[in-house]
Design an enzyme around this catalytic site. Structure first.
Site, PDB file in Angstrom:
ATOM      1  N   GLU A   1      53.283   4.589 110.416  1.00 35.39           N
ATOM      2  CA  GLU A   1      53.571   3.159 110.256  1.00 35.39           C
ATOM      3  C   GLU A   1      55.037   2.987 109.884  1.00 35.39           C
ATOM      4  O   GLU A   1      55.834   2.493 110.669  1.00 35.39           O
ATOM      5  CB  GLU A   1      52.656   2.536 109.195  1.00 35.39           C
ATOM      6  CG  GLU A   1      52.910   1.048 108.977  1.00 35.39           C
ATOM      7  CD  GLU A   1      52.188   0.491 107.755  1.00 35.39           C
ATOM      8  OE1 GLU A   1      52.012  -0.741 107.700  1.00 35.39           O
ATOM      9  OE2 GLU A   1      51.824   1.276 106.841  1.00 35.39           O
TER      10      GLU A   1
ATOM     11  N   ASP B 221      42.796  -5.851  98.146  1.00 33.02           N
ATOM     12  CA  ASP B 221      43.788  -6.654  97.427  1.00 33.02           C
ATOM     13  C   ASP B 221      44.765  -7.356  98.359  1.00 33.02           C
ATOM     14  O   ASP B 221      45.642  -8.087  97.898  1.00 33.02           O
ATOM     15  CB  ASP B 221      44.547  -5.800  96.404  1.00 33.02           C
ATOM     16  CG  ASP B 221      45.062  -4.497  96.981  1.00 33.02           C
ATOM     17  OD1 ASP B 221      44.611  -4.094  98.057  1.00 33.02           O
ATOM     18  OD2 ASP B 221      45.925  -3.869  96.344  1.00 33.02           O
TER      19      ASP B 221
END
Length: 350
Positions: free
Chosen positions: A206, A21
């Protein structure tokens, strides 16, 4: 040897971290929005829309980076749209020299229009099959199914991974906002996956630091780390801390995504990215795209960045490609064949 753009483009590539996506073609977003009645696109000009996604993503914030997905997921709510997006993803990746890819997605994000989780998975897998066929089988695409870490119900996605593992689904992941939603939220899910002999990777390192990596590896048992670049915070000069050494010594692959890591604020600039340092210290680093639309990137771009910014040679590109193939969630004979029959001959020819 001088690495021309032609060589970089032709180099065989293995991609482990790419979000379905986050990789739509801008024109496809526009056409699917028109067909589905999705409202709110900032523009219907494909070039301007692509720029909008990149500018929205290039904010230094993972939370804002994720906001653009309201539009991509918004147009992926029926089977035809999912088949199209998955097919185009396979074709686009093959055009970038990718010979094997593991593309991930969260089935729960595609159920707002009434699709069941199973229908969403089957539509995406059909799209991958069509896309592979359209390329003459120049690429093989497998799927990773993501649970959204801020939501409950990780087990139902894990169930799908096991149910469809003989139909192209090779593993499990948790995605979404990392900070505040640790892998330890639903540890029984990872225990169950291990009992089922199923593979999984975990986004960690992250938007959060070494503690998130520690939880993903030591509590959940991650086989790979999505991004993982903040493992560098456990390294001081040439001194590799105990956690970092464990990750390195156990050959836990780091799914690094340099361009995206700048956009989400995991690193300040490309020059600050630890890719070269981690590779030189012996970590199993791999090169990936994360979200091709959001970051306006490709595997060709990530490889070229490795050459231009980090001084990668052809041998370095081959090394990270072999690293990725070795860390892929495929049976050993298939990984060996990918390396021996495709990757190494491809690089030798260059």
């Amino acid at each position: 040897m001088s690495l021309t753009p032609e060589i970089v483009r032709a180099a065989p590539k293995v991609l482990l971290h790419d979000h379905l996506d986050g990789g739509l073609r801008p024109q496809t977003v526009i056409e699917l929005a028109d067909a589905s009645g999705h409202q709110g696109l900032p523009t219907t000009d494909p070039e301007k829309l692509g720029t909008w996604f990149r500018e929205n993503a290039d904010s230094g914030s993972l939370v804002r980076y994720l906001e653009g997905f309201a539009h991509t997921c918004g147009v992926m709510q029926d089977e035809a749209a999912l088949v199209r997006v998955a097919s185009e993803a396979a074709q686009d990746l093959a055009g970038q020299g990718v010979v094997y890819a593991e593309v991930r997605y969260a089935p729960e994000l595609f159920t707002e229009g009434g699709l069941s989780l199973e229908q969403a998975v089957e539509a995406v897998q059909e799209g991958f099959r069509q896309g592979q066929a359209a390329t003459g089988e120049r690429i093989r695409v497998s799927a990773l199914l993501c649970a959204m870490r801020q939501n409950d119900g990780w087990q139902r996605i894990a169930d799908l991974v096991v149910r469809y593992r003989d139909a192209g689904v090779v593993g499990f992941d948790i995605a979404g906002p990392e900070l505040g939603f640790p892998a330890t939220r639903e540890l029984p899910v990872f225990e169950w996956l291990r009992q089922q002999n199923a593979h999984f990777t975990i986004h960690a390192g992250e938007a959060d630091g070494p503690e998130s990596i520690w939880q993903a590896v030591q509590f959940a048992g991650a086989e790979r780390l999505g991004h993982g670049v903040r493992i560098v915070e456990d390294i001081d000069g040439d001194r590799v801390g105990h956690l970092a050494a464990y990750v390195r010594d156990r050959r836990i692959a780091l799914e690094t995504c340099p361009t995206s890591n700048v956009h989400t604020g995991a690193v300040a600039t490309l020059a600050d990215h630890p890719l070269r340092r981690l590779k030189d210290l012996g970590f199993r680093v791999t090169l990936n795209t994360d979200n091709r639309l959001m970051s306006q990137t490709s595997m060709i771009n990530e490889f070229q960045t490795a050459v231009d910014v980090f001084g990668f040679t052809l041998d370095d590109l081959r090394d990270v490609t072999v690293n990725a193939a070795e860390a892929a969630f495929l049976p050993l004979p298939e990984r060996e064949a990918l390396i021996e029959d495709v990757i190494l001959p491809g690089y030798a020819a260059l």
